[in-house]
Design a protein around this motif. Structure first.
Motif, PDB file in Angstrom:
ATOM      1  N   SER A  14      59.880  57.869  43.898  1.00 34.92           N
ATOM      2  CA  SER A  14      58.817  58.826  43.937  1.00 34.92           C
ATOM      3  C   SER A  14      58.489  59.897  43.199  1.00 34.92           C
ATOM      4  CB  SER A  14      58.352  59.383  45.352  1.00 34.92           C
ATOM      5  OG  SER A  14      58.003  58.538  46.090  1.00 34.92           O
ATOM      6  N   PRO A  15      57.301  60.053  42.196  1.00 34.84           N
ATOM      7  CA  PRO A  15      58.017  61.389  40.859  1.00 34.84           C
ATOM      8  C   PRO A  15      58.084  62.490  41.095  1.00 34.84           C
ATOM      9  CG  PRO A  15      55.744  60.124  41.066  1.00 34.84           C
ATOM     10  CD  PRO A  15      57.182  59.941  41.541  1.00 34.84           C
ATOM     11  N   ILE A  16      58.853  63.733  41.592  1.00 36.65           N
ATOM     12  CA  ILE A  16      58.624  64.877  41.658  1.00 36.65           C
ATOM     13  C   ILE A  16      58.167  65.542  40.703  1.00 36.65           C
ATOM     14  CG2 ILE A  16      59.902  66.580  42.684  1.00 36.65           C
ATOM     15  CD1 ILE A  16      59.946  64.177  44.551  1.00 36.65           C
ATOM     16  N   PRO A  17      57.488  66.485  40.740  1.00 35.46           N
ATOM     17  CA  PRO A  17      56.728  67.854  39.437  1.00 35.46           C
ATOM     18  C   PRO A  17      57.862  68.158  39.128  1.00 35.46           C
ATOM     19  CG  PRO A  17      55.366  67.580  41.504  1.00 35.46           C
ATOM     20  CD  PRO A  17      56.674  66.533  41.919  1.00 35.46           C
ATOM     21  N   ALA A  18      58.066  68.753  38.262  1.00 37.17           N
ATOM     22  CA  ALA A  18      58.991  69.456  37.651  1.00 37.17           C
ATOM     23  C   ALA A  18      59.024  70.933  38.056  1.00 37.17           C
ATOM     24  CB  ALA A  18      58.501  69.799  35.538  1.00 37.17           C
ATOM     25  N   GLY A  19      59.877  71.629  38.293  1.00 34.71           N
ATOM     26  CA  GLY A  19      59.708  72.982  39.129  1.00 34.71           C
ATOM     27  C   GLY A  19      59.872  72.438  40.235  1.00 34.71           C
ATOM     28  N   LYS A  20      59.909  71.400  40.909  1.00 30.40           N
ATOM     29  CA  LYS A  20      60.371  71.230  42.620  1.00 30.40           C
ATOM     30  C   LYS A  20      62.094  70.658  42.544  1.00 30.40           C
ATOM     31  CE  LYS A  20      56.113  71.988  43.272  1.00 30.40           C
ATOM     32  NZ  LYS A  20      55.435  73.490  43.577  1.00 30.40           N
ATOM     33  N   ILE A  21      62.557  70.671  43.803  1.00 30.66           N
ATOM     34  CA  ILE A  21      63.876  70.109  44.314  1.00 30.66           C
ATOM     35  C   ILE A  21      63.618  69.416  45.256  1.00 30.66           C
ATOM     36  CG2 ILE A  21      65.066  71.585  43.477  1.00 30.66           C
ATOM     37  CD1 ILE A  21      65.667  73.435  46.601  1.00 30.66           C
ATOM     38  N   VAL A  22      64.262  68.258  45.491  1.00 26.54           N
ATOM     39  CA  VAL A  22      63.887  67.589  46.906  1.00 26.54           C
ATOM     40  C   VAL A  22      65.034  67.040  47.264  1.00 26.54           C
ATOM     41  CG1 VAL A  22      64.076  65.580  45.112  1.00 26.54           C
ATOM     42  CG2 VAL A  22      62.860  64.891  47.740  1.00 26.54           C
ATOM     43  N   ASN A  23      65.546  67.360  48.867  1.00 24.42           N
ATOM     44  CA  ASN A  23      66.352  67.651  48.917  1.00 24.42           C
ATOM     45  C   ASN A  23      66.649  66.366  50.711  1.00 24.42           C
ATOM     46  OD1 ASN A  23      68.958  68.284  50.316  1.00 24.42           O
ATOM     47  ND2 ASN A  23      67.959  70.195  51.344  1.00 24.42           N
ATOM     48  N   ALA A  24      67.530  65.545  50.806  1.00 17.44           N
ATOM     49  CA  ALA A  24      67.163  64.895  51.291  1.00 17.44           C
ATOM     50  C   ALA A  24      68.331  65.302  53.158  1.00 17.44           C
ATOM     51  CB  ALA A  24      69.032  63.276  51.347  1.00 17.44           C
ATOM     52  N   GLU A  68      74.828  80.455  48.148  1.00 20.04           N
ATOM     53  CA  GLU A  68      74.365  80.445  46.694  1.00 20.04           C
ATOM     54  C   GLU A  68      74.533  79.125  45.570  1.00 20.04           C
ATOM     55  OE1 GLU A  68      73.414  83.816  44.004  1.00 20.04           O
ATOM     56  OE2 GLU A  68      75.084  82.997  43.533  1.00 20.04           O
ATOM     57  N   ASP A  69      76.061  78.279  46.315  1.00 14.79           N
ATOM     58  CA  ASP A  69      76.507  77.292  45.308  1.00 14.79           C
ATOM     59  C   ASP A  69      75.781  76.416  46.115  1.00 14.79           C
ATOM     60  OD1 ASP A  69      78.152  78.411  42.938  1.00 14.79           O
ATOM     61  OD2 ASP A  69      79.365  77.918  44.477  1.00 14.79           O
ATOM     62  N   TRP A  70      75.231  76.094  47.321  1.00 16.71           N
ATOM     63  CA  TRP A  70      74.963  75.485  47.994  1.00 16.71           C
ATOM     64  C   TRP A  70      72.884  75.140  47.947  1.00 16.71           C
ATOM     65  CZ3 TRP A  70      78.465  72.773  47.424  1.00 16.71           C
ATOM     66  CH2 TRP A  70      79.607  72.610  47.404  1.00 16.71           C
ATOM     67  N   CYS A 158      72.072  68.543  54.260  1.00 15.54           N
ATOM     68  CA  CYS A 158      71.607  67.954  53.283  1.00 15.54           C
ATOM     69  C   CYS A 158      72.549  68.221  51.903  1.00 15.54           C
ATOM     70  CB  CYS A 158      70.303  68.948  52.809  1.00 15.54           C
ATOM     71  SG  CYS A 158      70.967  70.491  51.993  1.00 15.54           S
ATOM     72  N   HIS A 159      72.111  67.394  51.236  1.00 18.78           N
ATOM     73  CA  HIS A 159      72.528  67.131  50.190  1.00 18.78           C
ATOM     74  C   HIS A 159      73.200  67.913  49.268  1.00 18.78           C
ATOM     75  CE1 HIS A 159      69.526  65.993  47.880  1.00 18.78           C
ATOM     76  NE2 HIS A 159      70.148  66.105  46.586  1.00 18.78           N
ATOM     77  N   HIS A 200      75.508  71.470  40.755  1.00 20.18           N
ATOM     78  CA  HIS A 200      75.414  69.380  41.161  1.00 20.18           C
ATOM     79  C   HIS A 200      73.825  69.479  41.299  1.00 20.18           C
ATOM     80  CE1 HIS A 200      75.140  72.442  44.767  1.00 20.18           C
ATOM     81  NE2 HIS A 200      74.538  70.843  45.817  1.00 20.18           N
ATOM     82  N   VAL A 201      73.001  70.237  41.226  1.00 22.58           N
ATOM     83  CA  VAL A 201      71.359  69.866  41.750  1.00 22.58           C
ATOM     84  C   VAL A 201      70.755  70.802  39.964  1.00 22.58           C
ATOM     85  CG1 VAL A 201      69.721  70.564  42.464  1.00 22.58           C
ATOM     86  CG2 VAL A 201      71.681  71.167  43.870  1.00 22.58           C
TER      87      VAL A 201
END
Length: 208
Positions: A14-24, A68-70, A158-159, A200-201
């Protein structure tokens, strides 16, 4: 954590718009106290201190150092009145992991839902990771949670978190029970956290 009935996600990509992040997100729980685990010898100088009604700026500073790193940012953007309502609530226990005068970790236990406790935040500053401090703090989190009249202790990870987090939680007695997907604005693009945070993101500014 309550889940609402939503349409199932489509299979495949599923495409995610630029500027967004997706988190499992993985949710884990335990329904009874686990067997006790010993503190590591390397943690002999550590202590966990309750932090009663911490000042918001000092709380956010430690929260930032730890997370901050996570990709921790929810408390950085939370309105002041909502943050104070949490930190001032007697059913929320905030503690700091310390070695002498050094603040090394943040623990937050939320008892606001009757009969259960959420491990709301659990993390170490970068220099404290990997030397037994996490086990020391988890042992005390478990003891504190189960000293209260609860029947459920739960956490979500989360990842974006440290890659060892899911295994660590399971070794501590938590068992996964559901997964979710979260989509939100990338906080690095708005300056909430530095652009160099959470390398890492991937940071994607444009679909062009």
């Amino acid at each position: 954590m309550s889940t609402t009935s939503n349409p199932p996600l489509p299979f495949g990509y599923s495409p995610i718009p630029a500027g967004k992040i997706v988190n499992a997100v993985t949710c884990l729980e335990m329904l009874a106290p686990p067997p006790a685990r010993p503190d590591p010898a390397s943690a002999a100088s550590l202590r966990l201190d309750r932090w009663h009604k911490p000042a918001s700026d000092k709380y956010r500073a430690l929260y930032r150092r730890v997370g901050e790193d996570w990709m921790w940012f929810s408390r950085l953007i939370m309105p002041e009145d909502k943050l104070r309502a949490i930190l001032d609530d007697p059913k929320v226990e905030v503690s700091v992991l310390r070695d002498a005068d050094k603040d090394l970790g943040l623990l937050e236990l939320d008892f606001r839902d009757d009969g259960q406790c959420e491990l709301a935040f659990f993390g170490l500053v970068p220099e404290a990771i990997g030397n037994g401090a996490g086990r020391f703090m988890m042992n005390r989190a478990l003891a504190s949670a189960w000293s209260r009249p609860i029947t459920r202790f739960w956490v979500h990870t989360c990842h974006f978190d440290h890659p060892g987090a899911p295994v660590f939680y399971q070794r501590s007695g938590f068992r996964p029970y559901t997964m979710m997907v979260e989509v939100c604005d990338d906080p690095r693009l708005s300056g909430i956290i530095p652009r160099t945070a959470s390398p890492h993101v991937p940071l994607i500014e444009s679909n062009a």
